[in-house]
Scaffold this motif. Sequence first.
Motif, PDB file in Angstrom:
ATOM      1  N   HIS A  50       0.842  -1.197   0.000  1.00 54.71           N
ATOM      2  CA  HIS A  50       0.000   0.000   0.000  1.00 54.71           C
ATOM      3  C   HIS A  50       0.876   1.245   0.000  1.00 54.71           C
ATOM      4  O   HIS A  50       0.373   2.362  -0.030  1.00 54.71           O
ATOM      5  CB  HIS A  50      -0.908   0.011   1.232  1.00 54.71           C
ATOM      6  CG  HIS A  50      -0.151   0.082   2.521  1.00 54.71           C
ATOM      7  ND1 HIS A  50       0.294  -1.030   3.181  1.00 54.71           N
ATOM      8  CD2 HIS A  50       0.280   1.135   3.250  1.00 54.71           C
ATOM      9  CE1 HIS A  50       0.958  -0.667   4.265  1.00 54.71           C
ATOM     10  NE2 HIS A  50       0.962   0.644   4.328  1.00 54.71           N
ATOM     11  N   ASP A  51       2.205   1.040   0.026  1.00 52.81           N
ATOM     12  CA  ASP A  51       3.168   2.137   0.081  1.00 52.81           C
ATOM     13  C   ASP A  51       3.526   2.559  -1.341  1.00 52.81           C
ATOM     14  O   ASP A  51       4.207   1.831  -2.068  1.00 52.81           O
ATOM     15  CB  ASP A  51       4.412   1.678   0.834  1.00 52.81           C
ATOM     16  CG  ASP A  51       5.427   2.798   1.068  1.00 52.81           C
ATOM     17  OD1 ASP A  51       5.524   3.692   0.207  1.00 52.81           O
ATOM     18  OD2 ASP A  51       6.115   2.776   2.102  1.00 52.81           O
ATOM     19  N   GLN A  52       3.057   3.732  -1.745  1.00 54.44           N
ATOM     20  CA  GLN A  52       3.284   4.154  -3.132  1.00 54.44           C
ATOM     21  C   GLN A  52       4.754   4.425  -3.433  1.00 54.44           C
ATOM     22  O   GLN A  52       5.189   4.342  -4.579  1.00 54.44           O
ATOM     23  CB  GLN A  52       2.409   5.364  -3.473  1.00 54.44           C
ATOM     24  CG  GLN A  52       2.439   6.502  -2.483  1.00 54.44           C
ATOM     25  CD  GLN A  52       3.554   7.485  -2.733  1.00 54.44           C
ATOM     26  OE1 GLN A  52       4.053   7.598  -3.834  1.00 54.44           O
ATOM     27  NE2 GLN A  52       3.960   8.196  -1.706  1.00 54.44           N
ATOM     28  N   ILE A  53       5.571   4.742  -2.415  1.00 51.05           N
ATOM     29  CA  ILE A  53       7.005   4.941  -2.639  1.00 51.05           C
ATOM     30  C   ILE A  53       7.655   3.614  -3.026  1.00 51.05           C
ATOM     31  O   ILE A  53       8.467   3.549  -3.953  1.00 51.05           O
ATOM     32  CB  ILE A  53       7.681   5.553  -1.396  1.00 51.05           C
ATOM     33  CG1 ILE A  53       7.142   6.962  -1.153  1.00 51.05           C
ATOM     34  CG2 ILE A  53       9.199   5.578  -1.572  1.00 51.05           C
ATOM     35  CD1 ILE A  53       7.705   7.636   0.081  1.00 51.05           C
ATOM     36  N   GLU A  54       7.288   2.531  -2.315  1.00 47.82           N
ATOM     37  CA  GLU A  54       7.789   1.210  -2.697  1.00 47.82           C
ATOM     38  C   GLU A  54       7.387   0.879  -4.126  1.00 47.82           C
ATOM     39  O   GLU A  54       8.181   0.359  -4.911  1.00 47.82           O
ATOM     40  CB  GLU A  54       7.241   0.141  -1.747  1.00 47.82           C
ATOM     41  CG  GLU A  54       7.911   0.104  -0.395  1.00 47.82           C
ATOM     42  CD  GLU A  54       7.373  -1.018   0.482  1.00 47.82           C
ATOM     43  OE1 GLU A  54       6.727  -1.945  -0.039  1.00 47.82           O
ATOM     44  OE2 GLU A  54       7.603  -0.964   1.699  1.00 47.82           O
ATOM     45  N   ALA A  55       6.144   1.167  -4.469  1.00 44.39           N
ATOM     46  CA  ALA A  55       5.659   0.869  -5.814  1.00 44.39           C
ATOM     47  C   ALA A  55       6.461   1.630  -6.868  1.00 44.39           C
ATOM     48  O   ALA A  55       6.876   1.055  -7.881  1.00 44.39           O
ATOM     49  CB  ALA A  55       4.176   1.221  -5.918  1.00 44.39           C
ATOM     50  N   MET A  56       6.690   2.912  -6.639  1.00 43.59           N
ATOM     51  CA  MET A  56       7.389   3.742  -7.613  1.00 43.59           C
ATOM     52  C   MET A  56       8.844   3.307  -7.786  1.00 43.59           C
ATOM     53  O   MET A  56       9.385   3.323  -8.894  1.00 43.59           O
ATOM     54  CB  MET A  56       7.333   5.208  -7.186  1.00 43.59           C
ATOM     55  CG  MET A  56       5.955   5.834  -7.208  1.00 43.59           C
ATOM     56  SD  MET A  56       5.312   6.127  -8.871  1.00 43.59           S
ATOM     57  CE  MET A  56       6.409   7.423  -9.444  1.00 43.59           C
ATOM     58  N   THR A  57       9.502   2.928  -6.695  1.00 46.05           N
ATOM     59  CA  THR A  57      10.940   2.653  -6.762  1.00 46.05           C
ATOM     60  C   THR A  57      11.257   1.224  -7.206  1.00 46.05           C
ATOM     61  O   THR A  57      12.325   0.990  -7.774  1.00 46.05           O
ATOM     62  CB  THR A  57      11.605   2.904  -5.393  1.00 46.05           C
ATOM     63  OG1 THR A  57      10.933   2.143  -4.389  1.00 46.05           O
ATOM     64  CG2 THR A  57      11.544   4.376  -5.025  1.00 46.05           C
ATOM     65  N   LEU A  58      10.360   0.272  -6.979  1.00 50.38           N
ATOM     66  CA  LEU A  58      10.660  -1.125  -7.264  1.00 50.38           C
ATOM     67  C   LEU A  58      10.158  -1.604  -8.624  1.00 50.38           C
ATOM     68  O   LEU A  58      10.773  -2.464  -9.248  1.00 50.38           O
ATOM     69  CB  LEU A  58      10.041  -2.025  -6.187  1.00 50.38           C
ATOM     70  CG  LEU A  58      10.721  -2.047  -4.815  1.00 50.38           C
ATOM     71  CD1 LEU A  58       9.856  -2.838  -3.827  1.00 50.38           C
ATOM     72  CD2 LEU A  58      12.107  -2.652  -4.906  1.00 50.38           C
ATOM     73  N   ALA A  59       9.049  -1.079  -9.087  1.00 45.79           N
ATOM     74  CA  ALA A  59       8.295  -1.735 -10.159  1.00 45.79           C
ATOM     75  C   ALA A  59       8.835  -1.467 -11.559  1.00 45.79           C
ATOM     76  O   ALA A  59       9.275  -0.363 -11.874  1.00 45.79           O
ATOM     77  CB  ALA A  59       6.833  -1.294 -10.095  1.00 45.79           C
ATOM     78  N   ASP A  60       8.759  -2.521 -12.395  1.00 44.63           N
ATOM     79  CA  ASP A  60       8.835  -2.320 -13.842  1.00 44.63           C
ATOM     80  C   ASP A  60       7.499  -1.768 -14.331  1.00 44.63           C
ATOM     81  O   ASP A  60       7.451  -0.892 -15.190  1.00 44.63           O
ATOM     82  CB  ASP A  60       9.129  -3.643 -14.557  1.00 44.63           C
ATOM     83  CG  ASP A  60      10.531  -4.158 -14.263  1.00 44.63           C
ATOM     84  OD1 ASP A  60      11.477  -3.361 -14.280  1.00 44.63           O
ATOM     85  OD2 ASP A  60      10.669  -5.369 -13.998  1.00 44.63           O
TER      86      ASP A  60
END
Length: 369
Positions: A193-203
């Motif tokens: 649910h952490d959008q920072i994790e989503a932005m930094t990790l995802a392809d």
Amino acid sequence: MARVELVKVARRFGRTAAIEDISFKVPDGQFWVLVGPSGCGKSTILRAIAGLDPVSEGTVYIGDRSVNRVPARQRDVAMVFQNYALYPHMSVAENLSFGLRMRRVAEPAEIARRVDAVARSLDIAHLLERKPRQLSGGQQQRVALGRAIVRQPQVFLLDEPLSNLDAQLRDETRTELKRLHARIGITTLYVTHDQIEAMTLADSIVVLDRGRIQQIGTPQAVYDRPANRAIATFLGSPPMNLLPATYGDGRFRIGDQTLAAGTLAREIELRTGKSYDLGIRPECLSLFPPEGGEFAVLQAVADAVEPLGRETLVNATLPGTDCTLNCFIPGLWMGDRGTRLVLHLPLNRAYLFDAATSERLYPRGEIVH
């Protein structure tokens, strides 16, 4: 490694749909993140792929094989949970090797080799003889990750694996995860649910809300072109400011203020008297006029000031309205609560959403699926 594909997948509990019409394809070796508010269906999708929950409708593919009727233990996926789920009576080495020993997929010497290699890559080789109770939270999380990696599965499924860690350790472990994926290249689905994790990790990011997909795209594409108001206010820290505005005579009225519509009025057909939501990212507002291009001016009053070092986050109110907005101001700014602000907004950095449907009207451009 293998691709993962969901085709019109639904999971229902009686008349309640946890997820509905879920379709996407994760290419072989990519790292995809499922993101959205609590209760949006992220973990349900992961459990459906793992085989822990049956799907009510649709098809789940791992590689070229439909796995709807394949038991979880035969799907060749490895799942890491939020609570680590380590065996307390086993050492780190025994926890790492447990899956291989139970499935008898390798000789003892090969198992030992794999455990040693994974332990070294995660910097836990010196902990192999310890029990979980003797480890910190970050070390336990690495063991949980290592137990999944050592199996060399086709797919990794990670369900909020960093949420129990403190802020600094979460940042460090997130970086380790990214390096690890670059090295081993196993297809990965990660729930947060952490959008920072989503932005930094995802392809690629899959944004969910109320059990349905809202948008799929690269992190930057979704950030730059949010499909609707909900996505715009979810991605970003702080999130996008949304100001209720009414259009007329080439200007937007927000409370007692009017802002020139400029390029927005030329790019899209705006209707006089119609309500819109004007979107402004906090980093796009400035105390100084931008060089070149059209801009609008907003009057605001500082309500809360948060010094962050190189910059200051200011939460401000718009006089005559209930609207508040966030903006970043250079760290040397000496203002305080009650300071009046004149904020400049480059119109080519603004967003416009239909107040009734919440769909993005400006900037134009296709949504990346």
